[in-house]
Design an enzyme around this catalytic site. Structure first.
Site, PDB file in Angstrom:
ATOM      1  CG  HIS A  36      -3.842 -20.758  31.218  1.00  0.00           C
ATOM      2  ND1 HIS A  36      -3.656 -20.832  29.846  1.00  0.00           N
ATOM      3  CD2 HIS A  36      -4.332 -19.522  31.460  1.00  0.00           C
ATOM      4  CE1 HIS A  36      -4.005 -19.679  29.308  1.00  0.00           C
ATOM      5  NE2 HIS A  36      -4.425 -18.861  30.266  1.00  0.00           N
ATOM      6  CG  HIS A 120     -12.167 -17.803  30.880  1.00  0.00           C
ATOM      7  ND1 HIS A 120     -12.031 -16.565  31.489  1.00  0.00           N
ATOM      8  CD2 HIS A 120     -11.217 -17.851  29.918  1.00  0.00           C
ATOM      9  CE1 HIS A 120     -11.056 -15.899  30.906  1.00  0.00           C
ATOM     10  NE2 HIS A 120     -10.536 -16.652  29.954  1.00  0.00           N
TER      11      HIS A 120
HETATM   12  O1  3AM Z   1      -6.683 -17.006  30.104  1.00  0.00           O
HETATM   13  P1  3AM Z   1      -7.024 -16.543  28.729  1.00  0.00           P
HETATM   14  O2  3AM Z   1      -6.625 -17.528  27.679  1.00  0.00           O
HETATM   15  O3  3AM Z   1      -8.434 -16.093  28.571  1.00  0.00           O
HETATM   16  O4  3AM Z   1      -5.682 -13.694  26.366  1.00  0.00           O
HETATM   17  C1  3AM Z   1      -4.658 -13.877  27.308  1.00  0.00           C
HETATM   18  C2  3AM Z   1      -4.852 -15.119  28.149  1.00  0.00           C
HETATM   19  O5  3AM Z   1      -6.212 -15.201  28.479  1.00  0.00           O
HETATM   20  C3  3AM Z   1      -4.755 -12.809  28.360  1.00  0.00           C
HETATM   21  O6  3AM Z   1      -4.011 -13.336  29.435  1.00  0.00           O
HETATM   22  C4  3AM Z   1      -4.090 -14.759  29.403  1.00  0.00           C
HETATM   23  C5  3AM Z   1      -2.708 -15.335  29.461  1.00  0.00           C
HETATM   24  O7  3AM Z   1      -1.947 -14.901  28.359  1.00  0.00           O
HETATM   25  N1  3AM Z   1      -4.236 -11.517  27.941  1.00  0.00           N
HETATM   26  C6  3AM Z   1      -3.336 -11.249  26.976  1.00  0.00           C
HETATM   27  N2  3AM Z   1      -3.128  -9.938  26.873  1.00  0.00           N
HETATM   28  C7  3AM Z   1      -3.914  -9.352  27.800  1.00  0.00           C
HETATM   29  C8  3AM Z   1      -4.149  -7.995  28.193  1.00  0.00           C
HETATM   30  N3  3AM Z   1      -3.511  -6.978  27.613  1.00  0.00           N
HETATM   31  C9  3AM Z   1      -4.633 -10.358  28.482  1.00  0.00           C
HETATM   32  N4  3AM Z   1      -5.497 -10.091  29.454  1.00  0.00           N
HETATM   33  C10 3AM Z   1      -5.677  -8.788  29.779  1.00  0.00           C
HETATM   34  N5  3AM Z   1      -5.023  -7.781  29.181  1.00  0.00           N
END
Ligand code: 3AM
Length: 178
Positions: A36, A120
């Site tokens: 995603h 990304h």
């Molecule tokens: O889209 P990506 O995979 O980079 O790492 C988590 C994921 O990122 C991020 O939100 C996306 C959907 O779960 N994520 C998890 N905890 C987070 C936080 N506390 C976070 N992003 C910002 N702050």
């Protein structure tokens, strides 16, 4: 529930990304159904708040947009790669939508996102990578990666349940673009 706003990826793109996975011992590859693009992480909210968020996102008007995936990159912490991703071009349409989502969420009382939007698609998490040179070779070897542009005509509110191995994402609501 734990929520984030993002774009689901068409099957053809997911298949292409899945073809990149492998060859880095210790990397936790994201399962293709989980690929995603995060527009805005929200985090844990109560259900009344989730309802307000849904209402605010429903009111967003924006055009369909073209997603262009290209290149490989990493996020690092304390000098160690944590996340391996495919980059997404920061096109006007994407920035516009992300801005609208951010504004809508602030209007319902969420704290502003402090981090710069860096679009990304996460391919793998790399906390336990044992062979740093394999990781470096992966980045170098796939740096010219490009996917055919795809039109995205909706964005989504996802819930995320953290599992032992992988998070389980579900689309809670979809919002049409156009
Ligand atoms: O889209 P990506 O995979 O980079 O790492 C988590 C994921 O990122 C991020 O939100 C996306 C959907 O779960 N994520 C998890 N905890 C987070 C936080 N506390 C976070 N992003 C910002 N702050």
């Amino acid at each position: 529930m734990r929520l984030f706003v993002g774009l689901a990826l068409p099957e053809a793109v997911r298949t292409q990304l899945a073809g990149l996975a492998g060859g880095i011992p210790g990397a936790r590859w994201v399962p293709p159904e989980n690929y995603h693009l995060t527009l805005r992480f929200i985090g844990e909210v109560e259900s009344w708040r989730a309802q307000e968020i849904d209402d605010a996102l429903s009111a967003i008007r924006a055009r369909p947009l073209e997603l262009r995936l290209r290149g490989i990159g990493t996020f690092e912490k304390a000098g160690r790669v944590q996340t391996l991703w495919v980059g997404v071009e920061k096109t006007e349409g994407l920035i516009h939508l992300q801005g609208k989502v951010e504004t809508a969420l602030q209007r319902v009382g969420l704290e502003p996102e402090r981090r710069r939007f860096s679009p990304h698609v996460t391919l793998a998490r790399c906390e336990k990578v044992t062979a740093a040179e394999k990781l470096a070779a992966f980045v170098q070897g796939n740096n010219l990666f490009r996917a055919a542009p795809v039109v995205v005509d909706r964005f989504c509110l996802f819930s995320s349940r953290l599992g032992k191995e992988q998070a389980v994402y579900a689309i809670e609501a979809e919002y049409a673009l156009g």
